[in-house]
Structures are given as C-alpha cells and as structure tokens.
Design a protein around this motif. Structure first.
Motif, PDB file in Angstrom:
ATOM      1  N   PRO A 104     -52.305  21.485  17.129  1.00 46.39           N
ATOM      2  CA  PRO A 104     -51.140  20.859  17.406  1.00 46.39           C
ATOM      3  C   PRO A 104     -49.907  21.609  16.909  1.00 46.39           C
ATOM      4  CG  PRO A 104     -52.828  19.647  16.302  1.00 46.39           C
ATOM      5  CD  PRO A 104     -53.327  20.948  16.220  1.00 46.39           C
ATOM      6  N   GLY A 105     -49.096  21.522  17.682  1.00 44.10           N
ATOM      7  CA  GLY A 105     -47.599  22.472  17.666  1.00 44.10           C
ATOM      8  C   GLY A 105     -47.675  23.682  18.273  1.00 44.10           C
ATOM      9  N   ASN A 107     -50.964  24.693  21.242  1.00 46.71           N
ATOM     10  CA  ASN A 107     -51.114  24.344  22.662  1.00 46.71           C
ATOM     11  C   ASN A 107     -51.864  22.780  22.632  1.00 46.71           C
ATOM     12  OD1 ASN A 107     -53.293  24.693  21.074  1.00 46.71           O
ATOM     13  ND2 ASN A 107     -54.735  25.841  22.343  1.00 46.71           N
ATOM     14  N   GLN A 108     -51.643  22.104  21.718  1.00 48.73           N
ATOM     15  CA  GLN A 108     -51.940  20.593  21.604  1.00 48.73           C
ATOM     16  C   GLN A 108     -50.590  19.843  21.140  1.00 48.73           C
ATOM     17  OE1 GLN A 108     -55.161  19.805  19.181  1.00 48.73           O
ATOM     18  NE2 GLN A 108     -56.474  21.786  19.916  1.00 48.73           N
ATOM     19  N   GLU A 109     -50.728  18.593  21.619  1.00 46.68           N
ATOM     20  CA  GLU A 109     -49.389  17.759  21.255  1.00 46.68           C
ATOM     21  C   GLU A 109     -49.253  17.473  19.837  1.00 46.68           C
ATOM     22  OE1 GLU A 109     -47.226  16.879  23.373  1.00 46.68           O
ATOM     23  OE2 GLU A 109     -48.175  17.305  25.208  1.00 46.68           O
ATOM     24  N   PRO A 110     -47.965  17.815  19.448  1.00 42.89           N
ATOM     25  CA  PRO A 110     -46.761  18.234  20.041  1.00 42.89           C
ATOM     26  C   PRO A 110     -46.901  19.669  20.504  1.00 42.89           C
ATOM     27  CG  PRO A 110     -46.354  17.623  18.057  1.00 42.89           C
ATOM     28  CD  PRO A 110     -47.734  17.574  17.893  1.00 42.89           C
ATOM     29  N   LYS A 111     -46.499  20.078  21.528  1.00 36.69           N
ATOM     30  CA  LYS A 111     -46.660  21.555  22.093  1.00 36.69           C
ATOM     31  C   LYS A 111     -45.530  22.358  21.515  1.00 36.69           C
ATOM     32  CE  LYS A 111     -50.002  20.649  25.685  1.00 36.69           C
ATOM     33  NZ  LYS A 111     -50.361  20.791  27.215  1.00 36.69           N
ATOM     34  N   ASP A 112     -45.590  23.752  21.678  1.00 35.33           N
ATOM     35  CA  ASP A 112     -44.478  24.658  21.555  1.00 35.33           C
ATOM     36  C   ASP A 112     -43.624  24.629  20.413  1.00 35.33           C
ATOM     37  OD1 ASP A 112     -45.263  25.346  24.047  1.00 35.33           O
ATOM     38  OD2 ASP A 112     -43.994  23.916  25.103  1.00 35.33           O
ATOM     39  N   LYS A 133     -40.363  13.079  11.846  1.00 32.80           N
ATOM     40  CA  LYS A 133     -41.399  12.895  13.128  1.00 32.80           C
ATOM     41  C   LYS A 133     -42.805  13.518  12.829  1.00 32.80           C
ATOM     42  CE  LYS A 133     -37.878  12.859  16.551  1.00 32.80           C
ATOM     43  NZ  LYS A 133     -37.406  13.275  17.969  1.00 32.80           N
ATOM     44  N   TYR A 134     -42.705  14.993  12.043  1.00 31.02           N
ATOM     45  CA  TYR A 134     -43.953  15.480  11.929  1.00 31.02           C
ATOM     46  C   TYR A 134     -43.976  16.114  10.477  1.00 31.02           C
ATOM     47  CZ  TYR A 134     -43.766  15.238  17.023  1.00 31.02           C
ATOM     48  OH  TYR A 134     -43.558  14.641  18.221  1.00 31.02           O
TER      49      TYR A 134
END
Length: 820
Positions: A104-105, A107-112, A133-134
């Motif tokens: 996550p962060g 290639n998985q949500e949330p990406k990039d 948020k995260y």
C-alpha cells in the motif's frame, strides 16, 4: 536539510554495524583455524565465516536477511521527493542486482506515495503525507537478478507518519442549549459542551481547553455580573453567582472558545443559550375578592359565573395554572367550580337543583392554588380566597313524586275499594294538584283527583296478560292547574302475591272401570284443575268423602297431580256414584267435593262398555242358549220397528220452525209458554228418549252435569251416546249459567241468548241443540217437536250437513258436528 542529515546518519550507523559484525565473525573463524591441528579449507564452517549466508537446499546459495528499523516521516513535508532509507544486497559483489518495492502506497491503494531506485535501493516519498488520512504504511522490498529471480528474502519496511498541528479543534454543534431553574445556588451544573480535534490525541496537538469569552443577558443588561463558568477540561458549564430571578432575566447567551495545545494553539468558537426556568414561587391572588351572581332554581348543569385569580409565574406552565375549590357556604354541594384552561379563570356551575323555597341565597368561599406545590424558595404567603354571593331566582315548578316508580305490594285477593297507596306527590310551590291515571289497561284502579289516593276498583286477575312476573304496571299523572298545566308522570308498579282463592275441581266426573282388566290396570284415573298458581295449587290430595263407600273403593296416589280410583273387591256390573274430596296445597288449603259417576262393566278393546248380551256371549264358555237367542232376535226386531216409526214421524211432521221475537214457535198461534211446566225430575218421562224437549227456560247450569250416556232402564248399560263436541276439551270446569228467571215475556229473549252464549263456551255441556235430558213438561203442547234433529243411530251414522240450511243459529252446530 535536517532530514538529509538524519538520512546520512542512519546510513553511517548501518555501515558501522555491518563492519562490526564482520569483524566479530572473522575473529571467530581465525580462532577456530588456529586451534585446529590440521586445518583444511574444506573443514571451515561456512555458517561461521559468513553468518549472513544460508545454504539453499536446491542451489546451494547464501541468503542475507535485512533488518531495518521503522522509518518516521513528518506529515505535510514540502521536500518532494524525500529520501527515506537505502537498502543494499551483498549480491552486488557477485553480479548485477535490481531493487523493487511493493505494498500500500506503491502498487496498492493508496498508490503512488512511495518509490524505490532500482539500482541504488533508495526509498523515496513522491508527495506530502497526511497523518489524518494515513497514519502508517507497511511495504515489502525485494532484491532481484536481471532475469527477475529473487536473490534474497523480501524485507519489511514500516513507515510511520508523524503528526503536525495542522487541524483546528471544532465544537460538535454550532449552538448549545441548556436550562437552569431560577434561584439556583452557585455550582449548579447547567450543561456540558464538547469539541473534537483531528490531530493525534496522544500529542499536545489535540489537547483541548474550553473557556467563556462573552456573556449576554436577555433582556439586555438585566444582569451585569458573571453568572456562569466553564470547566476548561470537561466543558461543563455551571452557575457562579446567585441572583437568577426569572422575573428579572429570562435567558443568557454565552460565547464559547476551545483551543488545542492546552489553550495555546489553534482555536474555534460556538454559542450556548441558557434559559432560566420558572419555579412556583408565586401564589395566585384574586382580583376582585367579592363576586355577585344569579342562579335559576331547578336548573342543573348551567354556569352561574366566573371568578378571576392571577399568577406571576410563567404563563401556561403548571406553576401558573390555578385549581379553584369551594371551601365554604355549600354544605349540600349544589355548586362546582372548574378552571378555564385558556384564561385560568374559575367557572362556577350548578350540579344539584336549587330550591328557592328552602334557600334563596348562598355565600360561597372560593380558594385558589397552583397545580404544583409552592416552592420552598418562595416567600411565605397565605392562600388567597374570594367570596361569591349567589341569589336564587324563583320559578313555577312542576309537581314532584316522592318516588318514581311508585311500588305497591298487595294480595291478588284484595277486595275492591281497598286503598292501595296515598300521598304520592307534592307541589314545591305549595299549589293545588290534580291527579289522574293516564295508563291502566285493565281498569282495575281508581284515583282521587284531589288527593292522589289510589284504590282498587275491581278484583285483580293475576293471569291477565298485563301482569308480567306478578307485576301490574300503571302510569299516574299529576299536574298543576295554576301553572299552565305543568305535569309529571310516574310508574305505579303493583306486585301481586298469590293467594289461595279457588278450590281444586275434580276431573273427570264420569268414567268407566273395566271389570275384565288386570288388577294393575283396573281403575279410573283422577286429576284436578286449580285456577290458583303454585304454591296454592298442586300437589293435590284425593280422599273418599263417604266412609261406607270407602269399604268398596280406594284411591291410590300416583304423583302430585293424579290418583287412581280402584275397587277394593270384585263388584257387580252397574253404575256407582262415589263422593270424593280433593284438596290443594295452599295456605290455608281449600277443597271441594265431587260425585264421580263410575260405570263398572266389561269393556271391548277400545275401553268402551259392551252390552249385556255381548258381554254374556263373550263371557260364556258353552255357547248361546235357545232362550238367549230368542231374546236377541226380539230385541233386534224391536229396534227395527222403532227405527221405522221414527222415520215415519219425521216425514209426516207438518210443523215448521221459525224464529219470532227471539223464541222458537210452531205454526200454532198459541203461546208456547202455556205448555211449559216446571218439574224437579231429572229422568225422561217421555217415551221418545232420543228426542229434544223444548224446556228452553231451563239451562244446563240448573241441572246436574249431563251424563255421558243414557242408561237403559232394564240392563243399566249405555244405549246411546251423545255427540261429542270437537271445538273444546272434555271435562273442564264449566262457566256460571244465568240463574235469574225471566219475569216478563220481553226478558225471555235476553235470558235465552245469555244462556246460549254461556253454553257455547261451556266445554262440558253440549249446546242447546243437542239431545239433553230435561224434566217432563207435559203433553199437548202446540209447539212442534224437535225430535227430527236427533239421530236414531250412532254419532258416526248421523249426517248433520242439513243443519247448514237452518239459519245462522244452527250454523255453528253444523260446523261442530259435521264430518269435515
């Protein structure tokens, strides 16, 4: 720049750690080689020399595990990209290595949010992070060969986002509302306000502090001192001072503030409206305190007037609403008072009729209080009262009965003229009254028009259809002639209790006892009819009235209403007159004597007596003798001769019957009364026993009950039966016949018509036109004989249809005896 310095420090620390680990391993390996007598290259333990390597069971490769502590990144960083950490595999010394990053962060949500340099192994953030948020990220790092094969086990990398005070605290609602009773003491809790902060609650960024920055009173400037405070940690608003009087101030508007960083950070505001609630600290007071009203007598449910009391407490609240009560001047509770829920006034009404003659004026005391008790914080005040003077107006009233219904209980045998009840009504205005019976269906009663005294006009009849459950109902009306006929009515309920008025009547009076029956079937069934009701009727008691006759006959009771008359011994054939006494169960008991005519004879299958000859035949065991046969044949010839003679007399009769002045007369002009003689004989003196005599001046009531049969003068057995009536039951009590003889010729018609009406309704006696036994009236009468009406044969052989042609008087006779 501080972020770059920290990254370099981390890298230097990791390098030093790897160097120290390598030196420790090297020292251990050298020590092992020196202590071995014959060290060889093959004997060296690879796990000791290279502890970070691990032999692969398939390829024999050595694997190195990476241990990287968590990485902390500050949110809202302006440096993008930001280098966070670098990973490096020892495979770089043997060949090319490519690094990759997943999770996550990436290639998985949330990406990039993160990326890694494939060649150098540097992990970098691609955009600013937001802790709200995260809060954290967990990533996996891989070391790959150029062909994509994994050279090492993946390494877990934890990234935590550090909080900044980038969020203001906010109240949970834009306006808070609370209430506090007036005169509350300081420290009274009013309400609790609350706010939230999105920053990390474990840091000072979310540490909130509450305060009141402004206070406004409503009405404005009604109170200038600070009346409320707030707990800066919990947000509880409380009273700080005394003087909260709702008569002075109605509510407060407070401006609230909340700040983070324990009151030194970001802030926000809200409002709190606090209402001052009312307590019952005022008593209601009358204004004015004296009232005058008028009331009409005999009016119920009408409002007389209103009283008014005021209360300073909050309008339409329970502290303001007033409860009125009448505390004096109304001992009989003729008045009531209720509260008008809109105006809060007291309404006085009449609940019981007022009587001007008994009391013309009332002085009422009315008090007022609230629905809830007076508060202990209120000053002491006495309950307010008012005086109400009510003057009663007179009116002409209708008469009144003392009781309605008027109940009377008397015996059914009460004699006419007896006073049943008196003094039943009165006039409230002491006027003159007039009484009448407006409903008396049986006309049993009479009433004195001036006094209202009710008396019995004629005897009661408890069996009347107007008597229900022993109650007779009439209606009495009383009016006031001086008041335009104002009247009142009441029901008169007369309860009749049964008395023993009538003795029982024995039935039947005539019967047959079959001498050839079994002993248990031998006898005459007796019963009685009593016009009284229970308990003055059955059970009946039957007794022999003659002691000498009791030697031959006995009465055996069967049940409460029937008994069996039986002979005590074998009796000779013939007729017997047996005196019997029957008594009822009344109090006192009543009884009657009757003479029962019993014929003892052999009977046929139908229970009818057989003739002497037939009885001799059926009872003989040796057959008919010659003499008996001669007697039978002679009797038959005599009967045939008599039959022919009767037919000849009927056909040759030249008399015609006509009705003139209500009398039956022949063609002769002589008065038929000249041929009427009065005798006391009860048997026939004429040879024609089947014919009618014209003794029209005697009625069945003057004679003994008619026998069922004519007796043969020789044998004593029945010769001919009278026709039986088909319109009434047999052997029931007979009505009373007229006894007064006519004194002049003009009364004869009335006498005959009255007797005819009674005879038509007599269930026991045949009507006038039936063959009866009368006294011998002599011969030589000029009146025509009625013998042609009678039949020489039996009832079944007689044809009565010709009676239809004899006029309306014989129409009923034809209907009773016709074959239809």
């Amino acid at each position: 720049m501080a972020i770059e310095e920290r990254s370099e420090v981390r890298m230097v620390g990791k390098v030093l750690t790897l160097v120290l680990v390598g030196l420790g391993v090297l020292v251990a390996a050298v020590d092992q080689v020196l202590s071995s007598p014959h060290p060889r290259q093959n004997d060296l333990n690879p796990a000791v020399l290279n502890p970070w390597r691990e032999k692969s069971p398939g390829l024999g490769r050595v694997k190195r595990d990476w241990i990287i502590p968590p990485i902390r990144v500050l949110e809202n960083s302006k440096q993008v990209p930001e280098y966070l950490v670098q990973i490096k595999s020892d495979k770089v010394f043997t060949g090319a290595v490519t690094y990759s990053l997943e999770g996550p962060g990436v290639n998985q949500e949330p990406k990039d949010f993160f990326e890694i340099d494939e060649k150098t192994g540097w992990i970098m953030s691609k955009m600013p992070l937001d802790r709200e948020k995260y809060k954290s990220f967990t990533l996996k790092a891989f070391a790959l060969s150029p062909s994509g094969e994994r050279l090492e086990n993946p390494t877990t990398i934890e990234i935590y986002v550090l909080d900044q005070n980038d969020n203001r605290p906010s109240f949970i609602q834009p306006e808070f509302t609370g209430a506090v009773p007036e005169f509350s003491i300081p420290g009274t809790s009013v309400l609790t306000v609350s706010a939230v902060d999105a920053d990390d609650p474990t840091t000072d960024n979310a540490m909130l502090s509450y305060s009141i920055t402004n206070q406004e009173s409503i009405p404005p400037f009604s109170i200038n001192k600070t009346m409320f405070g707030i707990n800066n940690e919990t947000g509880v608003i409380y009273t700080r001072d005394v003087g909260l009087d709702r008569d002075v101030v109605k509510s407060f508007r407070l401006t609230l503030q909340v700040a983070d960083m324990s009151g030194f950070g970001l802030t926000s505001t809200s409002l709190a409206i606090i209402h001052i609630t009312d307590i019952n600290n005022h008593n209601p007071k009358f204004s004015p305190q004296t009232y005058k009203m008028l009331a009409m007598e005999n009016k119920v449910g009408e409002d007389v007037g209103r009283v008014n009391a005021t209360d300073k407490d909050e309008k339409n609240s329970e502290n303001w609403r007033i409860i009125y009560s009448i505390t004096g001047g109304d001992p009989k509770r003729n008045f009531a008072i209720r509260t008008d829920r809109v105006t809060n006034q007291g309404i006085i009404s009449i609940v019981k009729p007022l009587d001007y003659e008994s009391q013309a004026e009332y002085h009422l005391t009315v008090s007022a209080k609230n629905e809830v008790p007076l508060s202990i914080k209120a000053p002491y005040e006495q309950t307010s009262t008012a005086t109400v003077i009510i003057r009663v107006l007179n009116e002409n009233e209708a008469p009144q009965f003392y009781r309605n219904p008027i109940e009377v209980s008397v015996a059914e045998s009460t004699n006419p003229g007896t006073v049943l009840i008196s003094d039943i009504a009165h006039d409230p205005d002491n006027g003159k009254l007039r009484f009448e019976l407006s409903y008396d269906p049986e006309r049993w009663l009479t009433i004195n028009q001036e006094t209202g005294e009710i008396s019995l006009r004629k005897n009661f009849n408890i069996r009347s259809p107007h008597v229900k459950n022993n109650k007779y109902t009439a209606v009495v009306k009383v009016s006031d002639p001086d008041a335009a006929g104002i009247s009142a009515t009441a029901s008169l309920e007369i309860t009749l209790w049964e008395t023993n008025d009538f003795p029982p009547v024995l039935v039947p009076m005539i019967g047959t006892v079959c001498s050839d029956r079994e002993p248990e079937r031998l006898g005459l069934l007796l019963t009685a009819v009593d016009e009284d009701l229970s308990p003055h009727a059955d059970p009946f008691s039957f007794e022999m009235a003659d002691a000498d006759m009791a030697a031959n006959w006995t009465i055996i009771p069967l049940n409460e209403t029937h008994a069996m008359l039986q002979p005590r011994m074998d009796l000779t054939w013939g007729e017997f007159s047996i005196p019997i006494t029957v008594s009822d169960s009344g109090e006192p008991a009543r009884s009657s004597n009757a003479l029962v005519n019993v014929t003892v004879c052999p009977c046929d299958r139908a229970g009818q007596c057989m003739s002497f000859a037939a009885a001799a035949i059926f009872r003989s065991n040796v057959g008919l003798s010659f003499i008996a046969l001669i007697i039978i044949m002679a009797s038959a010839a005599l009967l045939l001769l008599l039959l022919l003679l009767a037919v000849a007399v009927r056909s040759c009769s030249g008399h015609r019957m006509k009705k003139s002045g209500g009398l039956l007369v022949g063609d002769s002009e002589d008065d038929v009364r000249d041929n009427v003689f009065n005798y006391d004989e009860q048997g026939g003196g004429e040879e024609d026993e089947d014919a009618f005599n014209i003794d029209l001046l005697r009625t069945p009531g003057d004679m003994a009950p008619p026998p069922e049969t004519f007796s043969h003068p020789v044998s004593g057995f029945p010769k001919h039966k009278q026709p039986l009536r088909k319109d009434a039951p047999y052997n029931l009590p007979s009505p009373r016949y007229p006894r007064k003889r006519p004194t002049n010729p003009t009364d004869i018609e009335d006498f005959i018509n009255d007797g005819l009406e009674v005879a038509d309704n007599d269930p026991n006696a045949p009507p006038y036109d039936t063959a009866l036994i009368y006294d011998y009236e002599g011969d030589g009468s000029l009146a025509g004989s009625l013998s042609s009406i009678a039949s020489m044969g039996s009832e079944e052989d007689q044809d009565y249809d010709y009676l239809n042609d004899w006029g309306p008087r014989f129409k009923k006779l034809a209907n009773m005896y016709s074959s239809d």
